[in-house]
Scaffold this active site. Structure first.
Site, PDB file in Angstrom:
ATOM      1  N   ASN A  56      30.645  60.247  -2.766  1.00  0.00           N
ATOM      2  CA  ASN A  56      30.864  59.011  -3.529  1.00  0.00           C
ATOM      3  C   ASN A  56      32.333  58.573  -3.521  1.00  0.00           C
ATOM      4  O   ASN A  56      32.634  57.402  -3.303  1.00  0.00           O
ATOM      5  CB  ASN A  56      30.359  59.185  -4.964  1.00  0.00           C
ATOM      6  CG  ASN A  56      28.859  59.410  -5.006  1.00  0.00           C
ATOM      7  OD1 ASN A  56      28.180  59.228  -3.992  1.00  0.00           O
ATOM      8  ND2 ASN A  56      28.325  59.815  -6.152  1.00  0.00           N
ATOM      9  N   THR A 108      39.976   8.022   4.233  1.00  0.00           N
ATOM     10  CA  THR A 108      39.293   8.498   3.040  1.00  0.00           C
ATOM     11  C   THR A 108      37.857   8.018   3.220  1.00  0.00           C
ATOM     12  O   THR A 108      37.637   6.949   3.806  1.00  0.00           O
ATOM     13  CB  THR A 108      39.888   7.917   1.739  1.00  0.00           C
ATOM     14  OG1 THR A 108      39.733   6.498   1.757  1.00  0.00           O
ATOM     15  CG2 THR A 108      41.368   8.252   1.581  1.00  0.00           C
ATOM     16  N   HIS A 109      36.905   8.829   2.802  1.00  0.00           N
ATOM     17  CA  HIS A 109      35.485   8.535   3.061  1.00  0.00           C
ATOM     18  C   HIS A 109      35.217   8.393   4.563  1.00  0.00           C
ATOM     19  O   HIS A 109      34.274   7.709   4.963  1.00  0.00           O
ATOM     20  CB  HIS A 109      35.019   7.262   2.341  1.00  0.00           C
ATOM     21  CG  HIS A 109      35.480   7.153   0.924  1.00  0.00           C
ATOM     22  ND1 HIS A 109      34.738   7.603  -0.142  1.00  0.00           N
ATOM     23  CD2 HIS A 109      36.646   6.665   0.397  1.00  0.00           C
ATOM     24  CE1 HIS A 109      35.407   7.381  -1.273  1.00  0.00           C
ATOM     25  NE2 HIS A 109      36.562   6.837  -0.974  1.00  0.00           N
ATOM     26  N   SER A 124      26.713  20.851  29.626  1.00  0.00           N
ATOM     27  CA  SER A 124      25.298  20.764  29.314  1.00  0.00           C
ATOM     28  C   SER A 124      24.518  21.103  30.573  1.00  0.00           C
ATOM     29  O   SER A 124      24.929  20.773  31.682  1.00  0.00           O
ATOM     30  CB  SER A 124      24.961  19.345  28.858  1.00  0.00           C
ATOM     31  OG  SER A 124      23.589  19.087  29.069  1.00  0.00           O
ATOM     32  N   LYS A 170      28.609  15.875  30.081  1.00  0.00           N
ATOM     33  CA  LYS A 170      28.944  16.407  28.759  1.00  0.00           C
ATOM     34  C   LYS A 170      29.934  17.551  28.772  1.00  0.00           C
ATOM     35  O   LYS A 170      29.949  18.388  29.656  1.00  0.00           O
ATOM     36  CB  LYS A 170      27.656  16.876  28.039  1.00  0.00           C
ATOM     37  CG  LYS A 170      26.693  15.778  27.848  1.00  0.00           C
ATOM     38  CD  LYS A 170      26.313  15.382  26.467  1.00  0.00           C
ATOM     39  CE  LYS A 170      26.881  15.953  25.254  1.00  0.00           C
ATOM     40  NZ  LYS A 170      25.799  16.194  24.297  1.00  0.00           N
ATOM     41  N   GLU A 211      31.847  24.102  16.877  1.00  0.00           N
ATOM     42  CA  GLU A 211      30.581  24.056  16.132  1.00  0.00           C
ATOM     43  C   GLU A 211      30.193  25.438  15.618  1.00  0.00           C
ATOM     44  O   GLU A 211      29.648  25.583  14.517  1.00  0.00           O
ATOM     45  CB  GLU A 211      29.466  23.505  17.018  1.00  0.00           C
ATOM     46  CG  GLU A 211      29.647  22.031  17.338  1.00  0.00           C
ATOM     47  CD  GLU A 211      28.684  21.584  18.429  1.00  0.00           C
ATOM     48  OE1 GLU A 211      27.704  20.915  18.097  1.00  0.00           O
ATOM     49  OE2 GLU A 211      28.910  21.924  19.607  1.00  0.00           O
ATOM     50  N   TYR A 251      27.847  55.501  -9.213  1.00  0.00           N
ATOM     51  CA  TYR A 251      27.324  55.181  -7.884  1.00  0.00           C
ATOM     52  C   TYR A 251      25.812  55.006  -7.898  1.00  0.00           C
ATOM     53  O   TYR A 251      25.082  55.745  -8.547  1.00  0.00           O
ATOM     54  CB  TYR A 251      27.689  56.310  -6.897  1.00  0.00           C
ATOM     55  CG  TYR A 251      27.148  56.084  -5.499  1.00  0.00           C
ATOM     56  CD1 TYR A 251      27.861  55.327  -4.573  1.00  0.00           C
ATOM     57  CD2 TYR A 251      25.913  56.612  -5.107  1.00  0.00           C
ATOM     58  CE1 TYR A 251      27.362  55.105  -3.300  1.00  0.00           C
ATOM     59  CE2 TYR A 251      25.410  56.394  -3.834  1.00  0.00           C
ATOM     60  CZ  TYR A 251      26.143  55.641  -2.932  1.00  0.00           C
ATOM     61  OH  TYR A 251      25.642  55.418  -1.681  1.00  0.00           O
TER      62      TYR A 251
END
Ligand code: ARG
Length: 469
Positions: free
Chosen positions: A116, A161-162, A283, A289, A296, A323
């Site tokens: 332990n 912003t946004h 791709s 691509k 990601e 424990y």
């Protein structure tokens, strides 16, 4: 093996039969806790050295055990840790190999110790290294951010912003925002390290031991600041692992946000960045691509890292002292989070260091979307002493007119502007360029290139890249 045939060699005395196949499998942590072998050997060596020094085992046995542990370590280094489920975990695997190598003296190693406090010590050492590694990796990421920010202290891009064009900012300013976030992450790891750096070794099973051990000696040998002060807490505390996971989770959120910027910026409509080939993929069907897979996956990994934190929080919830075997499940989420985090940090460091920023596209985008509308309003406040609310309104009319003609604010003629409010004169054009807009925002921490250069210079000193002026 007589009556005890099939029973465990460590506690065979009390058990008549061996565990069922299911018990063996659910019990075995060796498949993952073998990652602790270096820490387990180091802690055992510190322990036996102390047992020898305190006269709890003879000097000869202490030396024999220490030499045997070195030999076990050399074997692990050369051919890996063997995975025998009957030996359950890394602690029993090592002790059993030690016994094969040096004989019965191996049995003295576990004097005044329990698995332990042993596992609590090993795991702390492992997590401490993981904290140090995270801190180091994050520092490299900061170095990359600062270096690119220095290059681009004057490169103008739209600030959002946004995710709507708001005001022009500089790319250097944007990158330095991540420098700040990563700095907080580093300090979280550093804080956690200070808090956790006490040795639980010697807490034994839960109550301490009657042997005259020296916990200060083992603590020092293992680089701890001292021993922990309550044996029950020592063997059942996993705050250090949770602290690590909390810091890792928060850091992964920052990395995910940075990854998201690159994903957006690399998309064709934005076209703000060309990702390094080394961190992109193609791709299998669409030849044109180039996908931001690494970014990601960093974004995706943050979900898994937060999951690791949740897993350990729920595991620890409601465990009575001291424990419980549930705590064996502390390791997989920490190991998983650590490898995901290390990869994520490395990927984002490469991305920042090697991305090709398309500053001409960024600048052109900053010209769109009436990003300097606030500058027109500010000009009206300053030059014509108009209250900001009214200036905001006047500017709105100018934007509306420009929009209806499909032109930029500074392409409106002075006659048009005067028709909206006759207090406007042609000095206003100087305020409407994106350069004038960013240069004007020179408040502390603002986006003005001079201000960004100051922050970059300070960061370079903080990172040890330069002597302070
Ligand atoms: N493999 C165990 C773990 O990781 C070691 C501690 C076992 N202690 C015990 N009392 N069964 O938690």
């Amino acid at each position: 093996m007589g009556d005890n045939s099939g029973s465990n060699q460590m506690w065979g005395g009390r058990f008549a039969g061996g565990p069922s196949a299911i018990m063996r499998e659910i019990n075995a942590s060796i498949p993952f806790d073998k990652a602790l072998w270096r820490q387990d050997i180091a802690a055992s060596k510190a322990h036996v050295d102390m047992l020898g020094a305190q006269g709890i085992v003879s000097p000869d046995d202490a030396a024999l055990i220490a030499g045997g542990l070195d030999q076990v370590a050399a074997e692990y280094e050369a051919s890996g840790v063997p995975e025998n489920w009957d030996l359950e975990d890394i602690h029993m695997t090592t002790e059993s190999r030690l016994a094969e190598l040096i004989g019965p003296a191996a049995g003295r190693l576990h004097t005044a110790r329990s698995r332990n406090d042993q596992v609590a010590t090993d795991f702390r050492l492992w997590v401490r290294d993981a904290m140090d590694q995270a801190e180091l990796g994050l520092k490299q990421l900061q170095v990359a951010l600062v270096s690119r920010a220095g290059e681009h202290s004057g490169s103008i891009m739209p600030g959002f912003t946004h995710l709507q064009t708001a005001q022009p900012v500089t790319l250097g300013h944007h990158l330095m925002a991540y420098y700040e976030m990563i700095g907080r992450d580093r300090s979280r790891f550093a804080d956690a390290r200070v808090r956790m750096n006490r040795s639980p070794l010697g807490a034994a099973a839960l109550a301490g031991t009657g042997f005259p051990i020296d916990r200060f000696r083992t603590a020092e040998a293992l680089g701890f600041d001292g021993p922990t002060d309550n044996s029950l807490d020592s063997v059942s505390d996993r705050d250090f692992a949770l602290d690590y996971l909390m810091a890792a989770a928060q850091c992964s959120l920052h990395l995910s946000r940075l990854a998201e910027e690159f994903i957006i910026w690399a998309s064709q409509p934005f076209g703000f960045v060309t990702l390094p080939d080394s961190l992109s993929t193609g791709s299998s069907i669409m030849p044109q691509k180039k996908n931001p897979d690494a970014a990601e996956l960093v974004r995706g990994h943050s979900g898994r890292i937060v999951g690791c934190l949740t897993a350990l929080m729920i595991t620890m919830k409601g465990l009575p002292l001291a424990y419980s075997k549930d705590m064996q499940d502390d390791k997989p989420p920490v190991f998983e989070a650590a490898s995901l985090l290390a990869l994520s940090i490395a990927a984002m460091t490469g991305m920042v260091a090697e991305a090709k920023f398309r500053t001409e596209r960024m600048r052109a985008a900053a010209e769109l979307g009436y990003a300097t509308a606030t500058d027109l309003a500010d000009w009206l406040v300053r030059q014509a002493n108009i209250p900001f609310r009214e200036a905001h309104h006047i500017t709105g009319s100018a934007v509306k007119l420009a929009e209806s003609r499909g032109i930029a604010l500074d392409q409106l003629s002075i006659e048009d502007l005067k028709a909206i409010d006759e207090r406007i004169d042609d000095r206003v054009y100087a305020a409407l360029s994106v350069e004038a807009s960013v240069a004007a925002r020179c408040s502390h921490g603002g986006t003005a290139p001079d201000e960004v250069r100051k922050r970059v210079a300070q960061a370079r000193v903080a990172l040890g890249l330069e002597e302070s002026a």
